[in-house]
Design an enzyme around this catalytic site. Structure first.
Site, short mmCIF file in Angstrom:
data_model
loop_
_atom_site.label_atom_id
_atom_site.label_comp_id
_atom_site.label_asym_id
_atom_site.label_seq_id
_atom_site.Cartn_x
_atom_site.Cartn_y
_atom_site.Cartn_z
CG MET A 141 -1.92 -1.14 1.21
SD MET A 141 -2.94 -1.19 2.71
CE MET A 141 -1.80 -1.95 3.88
CB CYS B 112 -1.49 -0.33 -10.30
SG CYS B 112 -1.92 1.42 -10.12
CG HIS C 289 -7.68 -7.31 -6.73
ND1 HIS C 289 -7.45 -6.60 -5.56
CD2 HIS C 289 -8.93 -6.97 -7.11
CE1 HIS C 289 -8.50 -5.87 -5.28
NE2 HIS C 289 -9.42 -6.07 -6.20
CG ASN D 178 -5.73 -8.20 -2.81
OD1 ASN D 178 -5.40 -7.36 -3.63
ND2 ASN D 178 -6.13 -7.87 -1.61
#
Length: 390
Positions: A27, A109, A178, A209
């Site tokens: 993070m 991202c 993710h 995730n």
């Protein structure tokens, strides 16, 4: 830092116990060494650094100082880089190799700045580039130094599995997946079925995730998809004791955070200390109390507020994992000199230059804070940033 901890052994240990690896996500601005130490005291097995731009890390000493700080107890540790070419990723990996247990390539991202510059999710459509980046590290650094990739699921699950198979053939030690597509927002539902299919189709360990706010969420996700690890992001910010079963931040955790700050001396900023507490106290303070707390501006005022309003038990907290001694990292000048001090103010996503002026000698190296004020939120980390305090 000791590199005796093998990621393969770590996964094997939890598998033999019919458990899963509990992981703290990368993070930006929040996965600092103090927070990594904090969450390890509450059940976290593996921590990532914040995402770091590999080219900037190689180019600029101030970026290295601001973005990578570790101690002699900060292990196991994975350094996550955003990179779009093999040379930057390999050289950045070589620089941190003496101080970490592995590196991770961010391919998850979805932010516009990352996509524009060929980082993050933009790599998901370029598996050949991902392969070059992974093989560059795998073929040039020792086998005990892990290399991994963090991705998002694609709209076509078959393409997601195909990508995972390609990563597996490149020699990755594990993959983090993710459970949302690049176009989905953090509040949208995680695709559990897709995650289950990925886990069933790949031989390397899979960390999943997305959407983990409580220990029950993590347990349920593990049971549903049969993964090897579960990663949490915003859930850990709000409650660092999440994996220990707490439903909100316990007093012991707040005390430990204060103590870690005190032991950090000048290695922690007020912004970092205060922002973490803003998250931790979210479920404890009323709205008027939060407004008062959020306006505090000094270490002393924050500590006084906590002692007067939050902490009833003033005993010294016990550590299972201590902060240890800070390491003065020595980076290979043969590598850093090849990259030089190249200004990034030419239209790329990030620039070291004050107010976007292109004078690298005046930069403070804090390239995320200035850029993100005008950028979209860090949705890929599932966090709500306090932009007004940046």
């Amino acid at each position: 830092m000791s590199q005796e901890i093998s990621l393969k052994d770590l996964f094997l240990q939890v598998k033999n116990k019919n458990e899963y690896l509990k992981v703290c996500a990368p993070m930006v601005r929040y996965s600092r060494v103090q927070f990594r130490t904090l969450v390890k005291n509450y059940g976290v097995d593996l921590c990532f650094t914040p995402m770091i731009l590999a080219d900037s890390f190689c180019q600029n000493s101030k970026a290295r100082y601001n973005e990578f700080l570790t101690t002699d107890t900060d292990s196991p540790l994975i350094v996550q880089f955003a990179a779009n070419n093999a040379n930057d990723f390999l050289d950045a990996s070589k620089l941190v190799h003496p101080y970490a247990n592995g590196v991770d390539l961010n391919c998850g991202c979805p932010q516009r700045w990352a996509m524009k510059d060929g980082y993050g999710c933009s790599l998901l459509s370029k598996p050949d580039i991902i392969q070059d980046l992974v093989l560059g590290v795998r073929n040039n650094l020792p086998s005990h130094f892990s290399v991994s990739v963090k991705i998002r699921i694609l709209q076509d699950i078959k393409k997601t599995i195909e990508l995972c198979h390609q990563l597996q053939s490149c020699g990755v030690d594990f993959i983090t997946v993710h459970g949302r597509t690049p176009s989905q927002k953090s509040g949208e539902k995680v695709n559990v079925d897709a995650l289950r299919e990925v886990c069933a189709s790949v031989q390397v360990p899979i960390i999943v995730n997305g959407g983990v706010k409580t220990l029950k969420d993590a347990d349920d996700l593990y049971s549903a998809v049969k993964c090897n690890g579960v990663m949490a992001a915003s859930g850990l910010l709000t409650n660092p004791a999440l994996f220990d079963g707490s439903t909100k931040t316990p007093q012991t955790c707040i005390k430990l955070w204060m103590d870690l700050k005190n032991k950090s001396n000048d290695h922690i900023t007020f912004q970092c200390y205060h922002h973490h507490l803003v998250f931790m106290l979210e479920k404890i303070l009323t709205k008027p109390e939060r407004q008062e707390f959020n306006c505090l501006s000094t270490f002393e005022s924050v500590d006084e507020y906590l002692k007067m309003n939050i902490l009833n038990d003033h005993t010294t907290p016990d550590y299972e994992h201590s902060l240890g001694n800070f390491i003065k990292c020595e980076f290979d000048e043969g590598i850093t000199s090849q990259h030089g001090k190249k200004c990034r103010g030419c239209g790329k996503s990030t620039c070291y230059c004050i107010c976007n002026r292109y004078d690298c000698d005046k930069t403070d190296g804090k390239y995320f804070s200035s850029f993100l004020e005008e950028s979209d939120s860090l949705d890929y980390m599932e966090t709500n940033m306090f932009a007004e305090t940046l």
